[in-house]
Write a protein that holds these residues in place. Structure first.
Motif, PDB file in Angstrom:
ATOM      1  N   ILE A 107       0.833  -1.204   0.000  1.00  0.00           N
ATOM      2  CA  ILE A 107       0.000   0.000   0.000  1.00  0.00           C
ATOM      3  C   ILE A 107       0.867   1.254   0.000  1.00  0.00           C
ATOM      4  N   ALA A 108       1.945   1.254   0.805  1.00  0.00           N
ATOM      5  CA  ALA A 108       2.861   2.410   0.830  1.00  0.00           C
ATOM      6  C   ALA A 108       3.465   2.643  -0.555  1.00  0.00           C
ATOM      7  N   ASP A 120      -4.084  14.680  -9.053  1.00  0.00           N
ATOM      8  CA  ASP A 120      -4.682  15.636  -8.119  1.00  0.00           C
ATOM      9  C   ASP A 120      -5.307  14.859  -6.959  1.00  0.00           C
ATOM     10  N   PRO A 121      -4.991  15.220  -5.715  1.00  0.00           N
ATOM     11  CA  PRO A 121      -5.552  14.511  -4.554  1.00  0.00           C
ATOM     12  C   PRO A 121      -7.073  14.416  -4.582  1.00  0.00           C
ATOM     13  N   GLU A 122      -7.725  15.393  -5.178  1.00  0.00           N
ATOM     14  CA  GLU A 122      -9.196  15.377  -5.282  1.00  0.00           C
ATOM     15  C   GLU A 122      -9.673  14.235  -6.182  1.00  0.00           C
ATOM     16  N   ASP A 123      -8.797  13.771  -7.069  1.00  0.00           N
ATOM     17  CA  ASP A 123      -9.171  12.728  -8.029  1.00  0.00           C
ATOM     18  C   ASP A 123      -8.835  11.318  -7.550  1.00  0.00           C
ATOM     19  N   ILE A 124      -8.215  11.197  -6.381  1.00  0.00           N
ATOM     20  CA  ILE A 124      -7.823   9.873  -5.883  1.00  0.00           C
ATOM     21  C   ILE A 124      -9.028   9.187  -5.244  1.00  0.00           C
ATOM     22  N   THR A 125      -9.306   8.004  -5.740  1.00  0.00           N
ATOM     23  CA  THR A 125     -10.420   7.194  -5.238  1.00  0.00           C
ATOM     24  C   THR A 125      -9.884   5.829  -4.824  1.00  0.00           C
ATOM     25  N   GLU A 126     -10.770   5.003  -4.306  1.00  0.00           N
ATOM     26  CA  GLU A 126     -10.385   3.625  -3.997  1.00  0.00           C
ATOM     27  C   GLU A 126      -9.893   2.923  -5.258  1.00  0.00           C
ATOM     28  N   HIS A 132      -3.026   0.779  -8.545  1.00  0.00           N
ATOM     29  CA  HIS A 132      -1.596   0.894  -8.294  1.00  0.00           C
ATOM     30  C   HIS A 132      -1.058  -0.189  -7.363  1.00  0.00           C
ATOM     31  N   LEU A 133      -1.923  -1.089  -6.903  1.00  0.00           N
ATOM     32  CA  LEU A 133      -1.444  -2.189  -6.055  1.00  0.00           C
ATOM     33  C   LEU A 133      -0.710  -3.208  -6.921  1.00  0.00           C
ATOM     34  N   LEU A 134       0.284  -3.831  -6.351  1.00  0.00           N
ATOM     35  CA  LEU A 134       1.098  -4.806  -7.073  1.00  0.00           C
ATOM     36  C   LEU A 134       0.296  -6.047  -7.447  1.00  0.00           C
ATOM     37  N   TYR A 135      -0.532  -6.522  -6.514  1.00  0.00           N
ATOM     38  CA  TYR A 135      -1.284  -7.761  -6.738  1.00  0.00           C
ATOM     39  C   TYR A 135      -2.750  -7.436  -6.998  1.00  0.00           C
ATOM     40  N   GLN A 136      -3.176  -7.682  -8.216  1.00  0.00           N
ATOM     41  CA  GLN A 136      -4.546  -7.402  -8.637  1.00  0.00           C
ATOM     42  C   GLN A 136      -5.408  -8.641  -8.409  1.00  0.00           C
ATOM     43  N   VAL A 137      -5.618  -8.950  -7.153  1.00  0.00           N
ATOM     44  CA  VAL A 137      -6.397 -10.125  -6.757  1.00  0.00           C
ATOM     45  C   VAL A 137      -7.391  -9.699  -5.682  1.00  0.00           C
ATOM     46  N   THR A 138      -8.468 -10.456  -5.538  1.00  0.00           N
ATOM     47  CA  THR A 138      -9.456 -10.208  -4.486  1.00  0.00           C
ATOM     48  C   THR A 138      -9.941 -11.547  -3.946  1.00  0.00           C
ATOM     49  N   PRO A 139      -9.177 -12.144  -3.039  1.00  0.00           N
ATOM     50  CA  PRO A 139      -9.560 -13.476  -2.558  1.00  0.00           C
ATOM     51  C   PRO A 139     -10.922 -13.484  -1.866  1.00  0.00           C
ATOM     52  N   ILE A 155      -3.839  -6.892   2.639  1.00  0.00           N
ATOM     53  CA  ILE A 155      -4.774  -6.288   3.592  1.00  0.00           C
ATOM     54  C   ILE A 155      -5.819  -5.411   2.906  1.00  0.00           C
ATOM     55  N   TRP A 156      -5.463  -4.794   1.799  1.00  0.00           N
ATOM     56  CA  TRP A 156      -6.465  -4.014   1.056  1.00  0.00           C
ATOM     57  C   TRP A 156      -7.406  -4.957   0.312  1.00  0.00           C
TER      58      TRP A 156
END
Length: 194
Positions: A107-108, A120-126, A132-139, A155-156
């Motif tokens: 996450i960091a 832009d920080p206003e444009d950052i969403t979940e 941008h996470l390394l592992y594109q998985v959702t167990p 953890i995300w």
């Protein structure tokens, strides 16, 4: 004979499966029985609806022995470890083995990458963070053997995962224990944080 009948009875009653199954181990657990990974992969392959099998080995060591070649004979396997990335094999399910990567660091790193991209920080969403996470998985389902301590891996991604704590240690886990975990999964009502 009775044991085999009991396994068949449990297996026959399972009709709902996780699409993505995650198994969490420590380096010490894995060292106790490295070859067990091949057996568990074969158990997972009994259920074609499980399309991704994720294995996390919590360890700071790059010197982890994995049965990569044997697993790649049966499925498409990718290993991500301090020693580098390896990928080989064909077939189903897709297997992702991650050694030593912690979720907080992932996450960091994603936040640092977003900051460097000058979004832009206003444009950052979940969704921005997830992209941008390394592992594109959702167990859907996370199994931890031998106790109740989870690692902070995914953890995300696993915030809405169902968790199962198997009281059997890794080196003693049996096919029937795996089937019981799947039976437990199907008995749950997924709420996805609601």
């Amino acid at each position: 004979m009775i044991y085999e009948l009991y396994e068949k009875h449990i297996k026959k009653g399972i009709d709902q499966f996780p699409e993505e199954l995650c198994l969490m181990l420590t380096g010490d657990e894995l060292a106790a029985d490295t070859d067990k990974l091949v057996s568990v992969l074969k158990w997972v392959q009994e259920f074609p609806k499980i399309r991704r099998f994720i294995i996390h080995v919590s360890s700071d060591s790059a010197d982890i022995s994995l049965p990569f070649a044997e697993m790649a004979k049966h499925a498409s396997v990718r290993i991500s470890s301090p020693a580098g990335e390896k990928q080989a094999g064909a077939g189903s399910p897709e297997v992702l083995i991650v050694v030593g990567k912690c979720g907080r660091k992932e996450i960091a790193d994603a936040v640092a990458e977003i900051a460097a991209s000058e979004i832009d920080p206003e444009d950052i969403t979940e969704d921005t963070i997830e992209e941008h996470l390394l592992y594109q998985v959702t167990p859907d389902f996370v199994i931890k053997t031998g106790g109740n301590h989870l690692t902070d891996f995914l953890i995300w991604q696993s915030v809405y995962s169902e968790l199962f704590f198997c009281d059997v240690n890794w080196d003693r886990i049996r096919h029937v224990d795996f089937l019981r975990a799947l039976r437990d999964f199907q008995s749950r009502q997924r709420r996805f944080g609601k």
